[in-house]
Scaffold this motif. Structure first.
Motif, PDB file in Angstrom:
ATOM      1  N   SER A   1      -4.735  -1.232  -3.912  1.00  0.00           N
ATOM      2  CA  SER A   1      -3.638  -2.300  -3.265  1.00  0.00           C
ATOM      3  C   SER A   1      -4.620  -3.753  -2.963  1.00  0.00           C
ATOM      4  O   SER A   1      -4.059  -4.750  -2.951  1.00  0.00           O
ATOM      5  N   ASP A   2      -5.857  -3.351  -2.417  1.00  0.00           N
ATOM      6  CA  ASP A   2      -6.677  -4.562  -2.293  1.00  0.00           C
ATOM      7  C   ASP A   2      -6.524  -5.221  -3.354  1.00  0.00           C
ATOM      8  O   ASP A   2      -7.006  -6.605  -3.282  1.00  0.00           O
TER       9      ASP A   2
ATOM     10  N   MET B   1       2.179   1.635  -3.357  1.00  0.00           N
ATOM     11  CA  MET B   1       1.130   2.306  -4.277  1.00  0.00           C
ATOM     12  C   MET B   1       0.869   3.869  -4.059  1.00  0.00           C
ATOM     13  O   MET B   1       0.814   4.434  -5.215  1.00  0.00           O
ATOM     14  N   ARG B   2       0.931   4.316  -2.896  1.00  0.00           N
ATOM     15  CA  ARG B   2       1.063   5.719  -2.686  1.00  0.00           C
ATOM     16  C   ARG B   2       2.411   6.438  -3.501  1.00  0.00           C
ATOM     17  O   ARG B   2       2.132   7.666  -4.014  1.00  0.00           O
TER      18      ARG B   2
ATOM     19  N   ASP C   1      -4.690   8.672  -1.081  1.00  0.00           N
ATOM     20  CA  ASP C   1      -4.753   7.892  -0.138  1.00  0.00           C
ATOM     21  C   ASP C   1      -5.793   6.646  -0.345  1.00  0.00           C
ATOM     22  O   ASP C   1      -5.415   5.297  -0.122  1.00  0.00           O
TER      23      ASP C   1
ATOM     24  N   THR D   1       0.745  -1.307   0.008  1.00  0.00           N
ATOM     25  CA  THR D   1      -0.174   0.052  -0.034  1.00  0.00           C
ATOM     26  C   THR D   1       0.970   1.362   0.125  1.00  0.00           C
ATOM     27  O   THR D   1       0.498   2.229  -0.767  1.00  0.00           O
ATOM     28  N   ARG D   2       1.891   1.164   0.891  1.00  0.00           N
ATOM     29  CA  ARG D   2       2.916   2.193   0.857  1.00  0.00           C
ATOM     30  C   ARG D   2       3.469   2.659  -0.641  1.00  0.00           C
ATOM     31  O   ARG D   2       3.608   3.783  -0.983  1.00  0.00           O
TER      32      ARG D   2
ATOM     33  N   ALA E   1      -5.184   4.506  -3.057  1.00  0.00           N
ATOM     34  CA  ALA E   1      -3.792   3.454  -2.961  1.00  0.00           C
ATOM     35  C   ALA E   1      -4.272   2.439  -2.229  1.00  0.00           C
ATOM     36  O   ALA E   1      -3.940   1.148  -2.440  1.00  0.00           O
ATOM     37  N   VAL E   2      -5.440   2.555  -1.398  1.00  0.00           N
ATOM     38  CA  VAL E   2      -5.910   1.626  -0.397  1.00  0.00           C
ATOM     39  C   VAL E   2      -6.502   0.622  -1.228  1.00  0.00           C
ATOM     40  O   VAL E   2      -6.456  -0.674  -1.268  1.00  0.00           O
TER      41      VAL E   2
END
Length: 206
Positions: free
Chosen positions: A186-187, A93-94, A179, A90-91, A182-183
């Protein structure tokens, strides 16, 4: 290097810089070679000493950006996937979204050229196909028999990130914070990039 060589290099740099400025300001289709040469102060003959046409000069403009993406974004992803951590992904992806934000000016011209120039499709396809080469650990984790599948998963990830960013930041048709996006991304993508036999163990890193 002779004075003539230095002058040729300077002319090439000027053509690249002026073309990039014009593509960003007007879009790819609206800019002509005459526009680029007028902004640079050189002739069409001089332009063709350095580039074969508009697709070629846009490719050269994009080459540095795409090389930076391979090193800064996808080599980084190789390390992140090696950790097996969804939180680290996730980080990442940001950071990937931030990279697109930092390089967004030239992306619409690139997309426009893909749509308009048949020869440019191969250039864009190659730029995406080369990204998995920055991820040797990831490719190895899938094994030699599934290397093509591993390549395809990265290419699909790249395509979705590019399309998301275009609709979110350029067109404004997706409403979300960086954000939040990105979450959710990521999922979707963390499980898709982890080989099936490693997914269960990867959950322990969440």
């Amino acid at each position: 290097m002779t004075l003539r060589d230095r002058q040729k290099q300077q002319t090439r740099r000027s053509l690249l810089e002026c073309a990039k400025t014009l593509f960003v300001e007007r879009g790819y289709a609206a800019v002509t070679i005459d526009d680029i040469t007028a902004a640079t102060g050189c002739s069409r003959a001089t332009f063709y000493l350095h580039f074969s046409g508009k697709p070629d000069i846009l490719q050269k403009i994009g080459a540095e950006t795409m090389a930076q993406r391979a090193v800064a974004v996808y080599a980084d992803l190789d390390e992140v996937l090696g950790s097996g951590s969804p939180a680290e992904f996730t980080r990442w992806m940001r950071r990937a979204v931030a990279w697109f934000e930092a390089n967004q000016d030239i992306l619409p011209a690139w997309d426009e050229a893909v749509a308009l120039e048949p020869d440019f499709k191969a250039i864009a396809r190659q730029a995406v196909a080369e990204l998995p080469a920055a991820m040797p650990r990831y490719l190895a984790s899938w094994g030699p028999g599934r290397r093509h599948e591993a390549h395809l998963r990265i290419e699909l990830l790249v395509s979705q990130l590019e399309r998301f960013f275009t609709r979110w930041a350029v067109q404004g048709t997706i409403e979300s914070t960086a954000d939040e996006a990105a979450v959710v991304l990521s999922d979707i993508w963390f499980p898709a990039l982890v080989p099936p036999e490693r997914r269960k163990s990867a959950q322990h890193f969440a």
